[in-house]
Design a protein around this motif. Structure first.
Motif, PDB file in Angstrom:
ATOM      1  N   ILE A  26       0.899  -1.309  -0.066  1.00 56.02           N
ATOM      2  CA  ILE A  26       0.007  -0.052  -0.063  1.00 56.02           C
ATOM      3  C   ILE A  26       0.806   1.354  -0.099  1.00 56.02           C
ATOM      4  O   ILE A  26       0.566   2.247  -0.507  1.00 56.02           O
ATOM      5  CB  ILE A  26      -1.120   0.023   1.347  1.00 56.02           C
ATOM      6  CG1 ILE A  26      -2.028  -1.073   1.098  1.00 56.02           C
ATOM      7  CG2 ILE A  26      -1.746   1.460   1.368  1.00 56.02           C
ATOM      8  CD1 ILE A  26      -2.690  -1.338   2.282  1.00 56.02           C
ATOM      9  N   ALA A  27       1.840   1.088   0.956  1.00 55.53           N
ATOM     10  CA  ALA A  27       2.887   2.362   0.841  1.00 55.53           C
ATOM     11  C   ALA A  27       3.563   2.556  -0.491  1.00 55.53           C
ATOM     12  O   ALA A  27       4.050   3.759  -0.858  1.00 55.53           O
ATOM     13  CB  ALA A  27       3.951   2.193   2.181  1.00 55.53           C
ATOM     14  N   GLN A  28       3.570   1.522  -1.331  1.00 59.95           N
ATOM     15  CA  GLN A  28       4.299   1.827  -2.605  1.00 59.95           C
ATOM     16  C   GLN A  28       3.246   1.949  -3.666  1.00 59.95           C
ATOM     17  O   GLN A  28       3.528   2.271  -4.990  1.00 59.95           O
ATOM     18  CB  GLN A  28       4.993   0.518  -2.886  1.00 59.95           C
ATOM     19  CG  GLN A  28       6.336   0.316  -2.098  1.00 59.95           C
ATOM     20  CD  GLN A  28       6.942  -1.263  -2.500  1.00 59.95           C
ATOM     21  OE1 GLN A  28       6.688  -1.594  -3.393  1.00 59.95           O
ATOM     22  NE2 GLN A  28       7.829  -1.709  -1.554  1.00 59.95           N
ATOM     23  N   GLY A  29       1.862   2.236  -3.521  1.00 63.30           N
ATOM     24  CA  GLY A  29       0.845   2.682  -4.023  1.00 63.30           C
ATOM     25  C   GLY A  29       0.261   1.529  -4.850  1.00 63.30           C
ATOM     26  O   GLY A  29      -0.499   1.850  -5.714  1.00 63.30           O
ATOM     27  N   GLU A  30       0.276   0.281  -4.298  1.00 68.41           N
ATOM     28  CA  GLU A  30      -0.511  -0.677  -4.891  1.00 68.41           C
ATOM     29  C   GLU A  30      -2.090  -0.514  -4.580  1.00 68.41           C
ATOM     30  O   GLU A  30      -2.213  -0.261  -3.098  1.00 68.41           O
ATOM     31  CB  GLU A  30       0.120  -2.130  -4.532  1.00 68.41           C
ATOM     32  CG  GLU A  30       1.644  -2.431  -5.092  1.00 68.41           C
ATOM     33  CD  GLU A  30       1.343  -2.304  -6.631  1.00 68.41           C
ATOM     34  OE1 GLU A  30       0.495  -2.882  -7.248  1.00 68.41           O
ATOM     35  OE2 GLU A  30       2.641  -1.738  -7.262  1.00 68.41           O
ATOM     36  N   ALA A  31      -2.970  -1.075  -5.160  1.00 66.83           N
ATOM     37  CA  ALA A  31      -4.195  -0.797  -4.681  1.00 66.83           C
ATOM     38  C   ALA A  31      -4.893  -2.328  -3.890  1.00 66.83           C
ATOM     39  O   ALA A  31      -4.681  -3.579  -4.314  1.00 66.83           O
ATOM     40  CB  ALA A  31      -5.356  -0.900  -5.915  1.00 66.83           C
ATOM     41  N   LEU A  32      -5.177  -1.953  -2.669  1.00 63.89           N
ATOM     42  CA  LEU A  32      -5.523  -3.179  -1.682  1.00 63.89           C
ATOM     43  C   LEU A  32      -6.840  -3.908  -2.069  1.00 63.89           C
ATOM     44  O   LEU A  32      -6.246  -5.023  -2.150  1.00 63.89           O
ATOM     45  CB  LEU A  32      -5.912  -2.569  -0.339  1.00 63.89           C
ATOM     46  CG  LEU A  32      -6.325  -3.485   0.542  1.00 63.89           C
ATOM     47  CD1 LEU A  32      -5.188  -4.502   1.128  1.00 63.89           C
ATOM     48  CD2 LEU A  32      -6.511  -2.949   2.030  1.00 63.89           C
ATOM     49  N   PRO A  33      -7.862  -3.296  -2.904  1.00 67.06           N
ATOM     50  CA  PRO A  33      -8.873  -4.357  -3.494  1.00 67.06           C
ATOM     51  C   PRO A  33      -8.162  -5.326  -4.291  1.00 67.06           C
ATOM     52  O   PRO A  33      -8.712  -6.207  -4.350  1.00 67.06           O
ATOM     53  CB  PRO A  33      -9.847  -3.213  -3.918  1.00 67.06           C
ATOM     54  CG  PRO A  33      -9.591  -1.927  -3.279  1.00 67.06           C
ATOM     55  CD  PRO A  33      -8.255  -2.119  -3.237  1.00 67.06           C
ATOM     56  N   THR A  34      -7.282  -4.773  -5.236  1.00 60.21           N
ATOM     57  CA  THR A  34      -6.805  -5.624  -6.304  1.00 60.21           C
ATOM     58  C   THR A  34      -6.065  -6.728  -5.600  1.00 60.21           C
ATOM     59  O   THR A  34      -6.095  -8.068  -6.137  1.00 60.21           O
ATOM     60  CB  THR A  34      -5.829  -4.892  -7.167  1.00 60.21           C
ATOM     61  OG1 THR A  34      -6.523  -3.700  -7.771  1.00 60.21           O
ATOM     62  CG2 THR A  34      -5.350  -5.874  -8.362  1.00 60.21           C
ATOM     63  N   MET A  35      -5.357  -6.580  -4.554  1.00 56.00           N
ATOM     64  CA  MET A  35      -4.604  -7.460  -3.774  1.00 56.00           C
ATOM     65  C   MET A  35      -5.519  -8.333  -3.114  1.00 56.00           C
ATOM     66  O   MET A  35      -5.432  -9.605  -3.327  1.00 56.00           O
ATOM     67  CB  MET A  35      -3.315  -7.006  -2.934  1.00 56.00           C
ATOM     68  CG  MET A  35      -2.495  -6.231  -3.441  1.00 56.00           C
ATOM     69  SD  MET A  35      -0.981  -5.580  -2.269  1.00 56.00           S
ATOM     70  CE  MET A  35      -1.933  -4.196  -2.038  1.00 56.00           C
ATOM     71  N   ALA A  36      -6.502  -7.975  -2.435  1.00 48.50           N
ATOM     72  CA  ALA A  36      -7.300  -8.792  -1.477  1.00 48.50           C
ATOM     73  C   ALA A  36      -8.252  -9.722  -2.096  1.00 48.50           C
ATOM     74  O   ALA A  36      -8.629 -10.741  -1.831  1.00 48.50           O
ATOM     75  CB  ALA A  36      -8.322  -7.764  -0.777  1.00 48.50           C
ATOM     76  N   ARG A  37      -8.265  -9.503  -3.570  1.00 47.88           N
ATOM     77  CA  ARG A  37      -9.169 -10.357  -4.213  1.00 47.88           C
ATOM     78  C   ARG A  37      -8.762 -11.828  -4.182  1.00 47.88           C
ATOM     79  O   ARG A  37      -9.449 -12.810  -4.348  1.00 47.88           O
ATOM     80  CB  ARG A  37      -9.483  -9.851  -5.669  1.00 47.88           C
ATOM     81  CG  ARG A  37      -8.165 -10.127  -6.705  1.00 47.88           C
ATOM     82  CD  ARG A  37      -8.307  -9.422  -7.888  1.00 47.88           C
ATOM     83  NE  ARG A  37      -6.970  -9.315  -8.610  1.00 47.88           N
ATOM     84  CZ  ARG A  37      -6.473 -10.124  -9.546  1.00 47.88           C
ATOM     85  NH1 ARG A  37      -7.295 -10.966  -9.763  1.00 47.88           N
ATOM     86  NH2 ARG A  37      -5.280  -9.919 -10.173  1.00 47.88           N
ATOM     87  N   HIS A  38      -7.254 -11.891  -4.057  1.00 45.89           N
ATOM     88  CA  HIS A  38      -6.625 -13.237  -3.985  1.00 45.89           C
ATOM     89  C   HIS A  38      -6.747 -14.017  -2.503  1.00 45.89           C
ATOM     90  O   HIS A  38      -6.612 -15.161  -2.567  1.00 45.89           O
ATOM     91  CB  HIS A  38      -5.270 -13.097  -4.223  1.00 45.89           C
ATOM     92  CG  HIS A  38      -4.681 -12.577  -5.477  1.00 45.89           C
ATOM     93  ND1 HIS A  38      -5.064 -13.254  -6.925  1.00 45.89           N
ATOM     94  CD2 HIS A  38      -4.349 -11.283  -5.811  1.00 45.89           C
ATOM     95  CE1 HIS A  38      -4.361 -12.353  -7.540  1.00 45.89           C
ATOM     96  NE2 HIS A  38      -4.005 -11.224  -7.022  1.00 45.89           N
TER      97      HIS A  38
END
Length: 323
Positions: A268-280
């Motif tokens: 998240i600190a690097q700008g990645e989208a949490l919803p995109t990660m959480a789908r896994h």
């Protein structure tokens, strides 16, 4: 108990699914399995955002880059990219039946061109020190006899390939979608066992329709490895249970979450989208009380926060103290 000394368990390459975020998560369940990237085309690596396509955490190792392509120069160049970025192995996709790969004459189409695949292996292996392996089907369309697959493997093995991962179904390139190609053509596990008998010097892995620890143990009595895709993705705790194959302990879900949270904070600190990660992570509590509520908490929430995930996880863990 199966002797795992020379055996392998792998998480299959799955487009849009086996991203670095999923692979990091999968590794938390099991330190031994081999993790594959999704199939990445040579064009994406040569002309696209190579650094992003190839990024991974060192914790994901052992990790295999799966390539989609048929041009010798491009595939060789991409194998070199794989080695430069620290991948442990590179795999040639000779099994994907989608219209896109058919149009480019790659994927499952290459089963009809064993000399082409042999040439790829030969040139790629000459350019890198990491292993070059092949994942293929039993056959394609009407070319579905055991002898057809045997000849394919023999030709490619003569070029220096020593590991073959076999999806134990024929690919029907006309009339079936990729999803249907994973379900409709009948499984022929005995043909994969026979392949190992005919080529005892090769490492032969099996893929397709395997969804339990008992299945894994049964197959490993006949061949050198088992690759599982959707069953591991939808029920990741099967990965945890597979630790028993090596005599290892089975982590609890709470322990896995404790290791996952710092990773998510970093991303998240690097700008990645949490919803995109959480789908896994929707399958974490599959089969337990509150699993549906967990999936609902993580799905379709564009403003999802890490606190939302922690709160949802705590609620499920309270319902399942032994989880």
């Amino acid at each position: 108990m199966v002797d795992m000394t020379n055996k392998r368990l792998s998480v299959a390459p799955m487009i849009d699914w086996t991203t670095t975020d999923y692979r990091y998560y999968a590794r938390l369940f099991n330190p031994k399995v081999y993790l594959y990237t999704e199939m990445i085309s040579t064009g994406a690596l040569i002309h696209g955002n190579r650094a992003r396509h190839l990024r991974f955490s060192k914790r994901e190792q052992p990790i295999v880059l799966q390539l989609g392509g048929a041009d010798i120069d491009e595939m060789t160049q991409c194998a070199q990219f794989a080695q430069q970025h620290g991948y442990d192995e590179v795999n040639i996709n000779v099994g994907c039946p989608s219209d896109r790969v058919q149009h480019n004459r790659i994927g499952a189409c290459l089963m009809a061109e064993p000399d082409t695949v042999a040439g790829l292996v030969k040139h790629m292996q000459a350019a890198v020190d990491i292993p070059v392996t092949v994942k293929h089907r039993i056959g394609i369309d009407d070319f579905d006899s055991y002898e057809f697959m045997q000849q394919f493997v023999q030709t490619v093995a003569e070029s220096g390939c020593t590991r073959f991962i076999v999806h134990a179904r024929t690919a029907w390139l006309q009339g079936l979608s990729p999803k249907q190609n994973r379900e409709i053509p009948p499984l022929r596990y005995d043909d994969v066992y026979r392949l190992k008998q005919d080529f005892p010097q090769l490492d032969i892995e099996i893929n397709g329709g395997i969804d339990s620890l008992a299945d894994i143990q049964t197959h490993l009595q006949h061949i050198d490895g088992v690759m599982i895709g959707r069953a591991f993705y939808h029920n990741p705790y099967l990965l945890a249970e597979a630790n028993s194959l090596w005599g290892g302990s089975i982590p609890k879900r709470a322990e896995i979450l404790d290791q996952l949270y710092p990773y998510l904070e970093e991303q998240i600190a690097q700008g990645e989208a949490l919803p995109t990660m959480a789908r896994h992570y929707l399958g974490l509590f599959q089969g337990l009380n509150g699993a549906r509520k967990w999936r609902q908490a993580l799905s379709g929430k564009p403003n999802l926060t890490l606190d939302d995930i922690k709160r949802a996880a705590d609620e499920v863990l309270q319902l399942n103290p032994a989880a």
